[in-house]
Design a protein around this motif. Structure first.
Motif, PDB file in Angstrom:
ATOM      1  N   GLY A 137     -31.783  29.753 -26.173  1.00  0.00           N
ATOM      2  CA  GLY A 137     -29.878  30.605 -27.081  1.00  0.00           C
ATOM      3  C   GLY A 137     -29.192  30.651 -25.985  1.00  0.00           C
ATOM      4  O   GLY A 137     -29.224  30.750 -25.281  1.00  0.00           O
ATOM      5  N   ASN A 138     -27.966  31.204 -26.930  1.00  0.00           N
ATOM      6  CA  ASN A 138     -26.622  31.009 -26.656  1.00  0.00           C
ATOM      7  C   ASN A 138     -26.131  32.459 -27.588  1.00  0.00           C
ATOM      8  O   ASN A 138     -26.398  32.504 -28.253  1.00  0.00           O
ATOM      9  CB  ASN A 138     -26.011  30.559 -26.642  1.00  0.00           C
ATOM     10  CG  ASN A 138     -24.535  30.551 -26.217  1.00  0.00           C
ATOM     11  OD1 ASN A 138     -24.103  31.398 -25.922  1.00  0.00           O
ATOM     12  ND2 ASN A 138     -24.578  29.792 -24.766  1.00  0.00           N
ATOM     13  N   VAL A 139     -25.933  33.853 -26.300  1.00  0.00           N
ATOM     14  CA  VAL A 139     -25.386  34.943 -27.350  1.00  0.00           C
ATOM     15  C   VAL A 139     -24.145  35.129 -26.260  1.00  0.00           C
ATOM     16  O   VAL A 139     -23.630  35.225 -25.633  1.00  0.00           O
ATOM     17  CB  VAL A 139     -25.944  36.268 -27.494  1.00  0.00           C
ATOM     18  CG1 VAL A 139     -25.355  37.005 -28.031  1.00  0.00           C
ATOM     19  CG2 VAL A 139     -27.033  35.621 -28.128  1.00  0.00           C
ATOM     20  N   ARG A 209     -30.544  35.131 -34.545  1.00  0.00           N
ATOM     21  CA  ARG A 209     -30.606  33.496 -34.607  1.00  0.00           C
ATOM     22  C   ARG A 209     -30.782  33.104 -32.869  1.00  0.00           C
ATOM     23  O   ARG A 209     -31.542  31.853 -32.478  1.00  0.00           O
ATOM     24  CB  ARG A 209     -28.450  32.695 -34.683  1.00  0.00           C
ATOM     25  CG  ARG A 209     -28.640  31.660 -34.288  1.00  0.00           C
ATOM     26  CD  ARG A 209     -26.533  31.339 -34.657  1.00  0.00           C
ATOM     27  NE  ARG A 209     -25.900  31.181 -35.770  1.00  0.00           N
ATOM     28  CZ  ARG A 209     -24.417  31.277 -35.472  1.00  0.00           C
ATOM     29  NH1 ARG A 209     -23.584  31.975 -34.688  1.00  0.00           N
ATOM     30  NH2 ARG A 209     -24.245  31.491 -36.753  1.00  0.00           N
ATOM     31  N   ALA A 210     -30.168  33.410 -32.027  1.00  0.00           N
ATOM     32  CA  ALA A 210     -30.575  32.685 -30.613  1.00  0.00           C
ATOM     33  C   ALA A 210     -32.545  32.843 -30.698  1.00  0.00           C
ATOM     34  O   ALA A 210     -33.059  32.017 -29.894  1.00  0.00           O
ATOM     35  CB  ALA A 210     -30.401  33.359 -29.296  1.00  0.00           C
ATOM     36  N   ILE A 218     -32.035  32.263 -22.463  1.00  0.00           N
ATOM     37  CA  ILE A 218     -30.925  32.846 -23.835  1.00  0.00           C
ATOM     38  C   ILE A 218     -29.408  33.252 -22.205  1.00  0.00           C
ATOM     39  O   ILE A 218     -29.456  34.195 -21.370  1.00  0.00           O
ATOM     40  CB  ILE A 218     -31.053  34.506 -24.391  1.00  0.00           C
ATOM     41  CG1 ILE A 218     -32.087  34.185 -24.963  1.00  0.00           C
ATOM     42  CG2 ILE A 218     -29.900  34.877 -24.865  1.00  0.00           C
ATOM     43  CD1 ILE A 218     -32.415  35.573 -26.287  1.00  0.00           C
TER      44      ILE A 218
END
Length: 376
Positions: A137-139, A209-210, A218
């Protein structure tokens, strides 16, 4: 007749203007469509292997002697880094030191030029892009949100996501309550770029969302730098809770060293495309060895005068990452006894203490630390 002519003329002048504007808008739209079409039809040189292998993160991610360049100059040089499952590794350093590039190699936005990146021993180039990126995931610093509903923003990138999946992710990210308090719940439009939300709310939507991907890792690229202090603490505590509950791994990029100390297990200090020092967060803060690490720590505001004088700022200008100097980047900044020229020397970090790695640059280390490395 003349008056009749004027009435007709004034009746058609506004529609004629609108027609002219519409014609201009159509031409402008066609030009934009051509540019978008070029992007959509662009061929990528990042492709799936002919015989893909399964990939999963249960042990660690390993960068091994990774070198990378965009065009002619090396951006990353001999990177060695391990991210154990369930741990947080923070990357710190000045802008242009290679932090984001190092992270972008993991989901194969680019491929390494030398070396390898493995997940549980499987090279990322041997797995399909779908399987590889499903692990992550990506933040980002600013959540990329669309002029759409909460549901569509959280489920973006997850094909066939159900309301139950989205609600679960939102609850874990502490976003469910303020979503349900909105006018239409998950069907509420959040405005362009999430303009109807506060900064903390936008970040929570990004985290939700991630989480809909159910990731093992993440990637956090400056996730709290645009938030005020109270909201920063809320987001950081949320990330720590998620890590504890889900055994997530974090690859964390930040400039705020106080934030890094709060969340990270290990810290890798990057400078001009290299890792110049790496250890656990406590050791980096209490016993830094490399001159650049000391310079970073000197930038932290410290109200205690005794602690503020612990490190001395380095004299001279910081070398440019775009046009790095020959030899040691710190040769003209540290008042040490003269050392042999280090042009072409191997500056791969060595372990001077258990778990504490430092680049063996004689012009960036205190004499006693340099002598310890030489004796090894």
């Amino acid at each position: 007749t003349f008056i009749y002519y004027l009435v007709i003329f004034y009746s058609i002048i506004n529609p004629a203007k609108d027609l002219s504007k519409a014609s201009y808008a159509i031409q402008k739209g066609l030009a934009s469509m051509d540019r978008v079409d070029k992007i959509l039809k662009a061929e990528s040189n990042i492709n799936d292997p002919e015989d893909p292998k399964p990939i999963a993160l249960t042990e660690s991610i390993c960068y091994r002697d990774v070198w990378f360049k965009y065009q002619h100059e090396w951006v990353l040089k001999g990177i060695d880094l391990t991210i154990p499952k369930g741990h947080t590794v923070a990357l710190v350093g000045q802008s242009g030191s290679g932090k984001s590039t190092l992270v972008d190699l993991l989901p194969r936005f680019y491929d390494v030029d030398k070396g390898s990146i493995t997940i549980d021993g499987t090279d990322v180039r041997d797995a399909t892009l779908y399987d590889l990126r499903s692990l992550m995931g990506n933040v980002n610093q600013e959540a990329i949100l669309f002029n759409d509903t909460f549901f569509n923003n959280i489920s973006f990138g997850v094909e066939g996501a159900t309301l139950e999946q989205v609600q679960e992710a939102a609850r874990i990210a502490n976003a469910h309550d303020f979503i349900m308090a909105s006018e239409d719940g998950y069907d509420t439009n959040i405005g362009d770029r999430g303009g109807k939300l506060s900064g903390g709310q936008r970040q929570r939507i990004g985290i939700a969302r991630a989480l809909t991907l159910n990731p093992s890792l993440i990637i956090l690229d400056e996730p709290v730098s645009a938030l005020d202090v109270s909201v920063q603490s809320q987001v950081l505590n949320l990330l720590l809770e998620l890590q504890e509950e889900r055994k997530l791994s974090y690859l964390f990029i930040a400039h705020d060293l106080a934030v890094v100390k709060h969340i990270s297990d290990r810290v890798a200090v990057m400078y001009l495309g290299k890792i110049v020092e790496m250890s656990d967060a406590e050791t980096i803060y209490q016993s830094p060895k490399h001159a650049y690490t000391k310079a970073l720590l000197d930038a932290i505001p410290e109200p205690d005068p005794a602690r503020a004088n612990k490190h001395q700022p380095l004299p001279g200008d910081v070398p440019s990452p775009i046009n790095p100097p020959l030899g040691s980047a710190f040769g003209h900044r540290i008042q040490h006894p003269s050392y042999p020229e280090t042009v072409g020397a191997d500056l791969t970090p060595v372990e001077i203490e258990p778990g504490h790695w430092v680049a063996p640059d004689p012009c960036a280390l205190e004499p006693e630390d340099w002598n310890r490395i030489r004796q090894r």
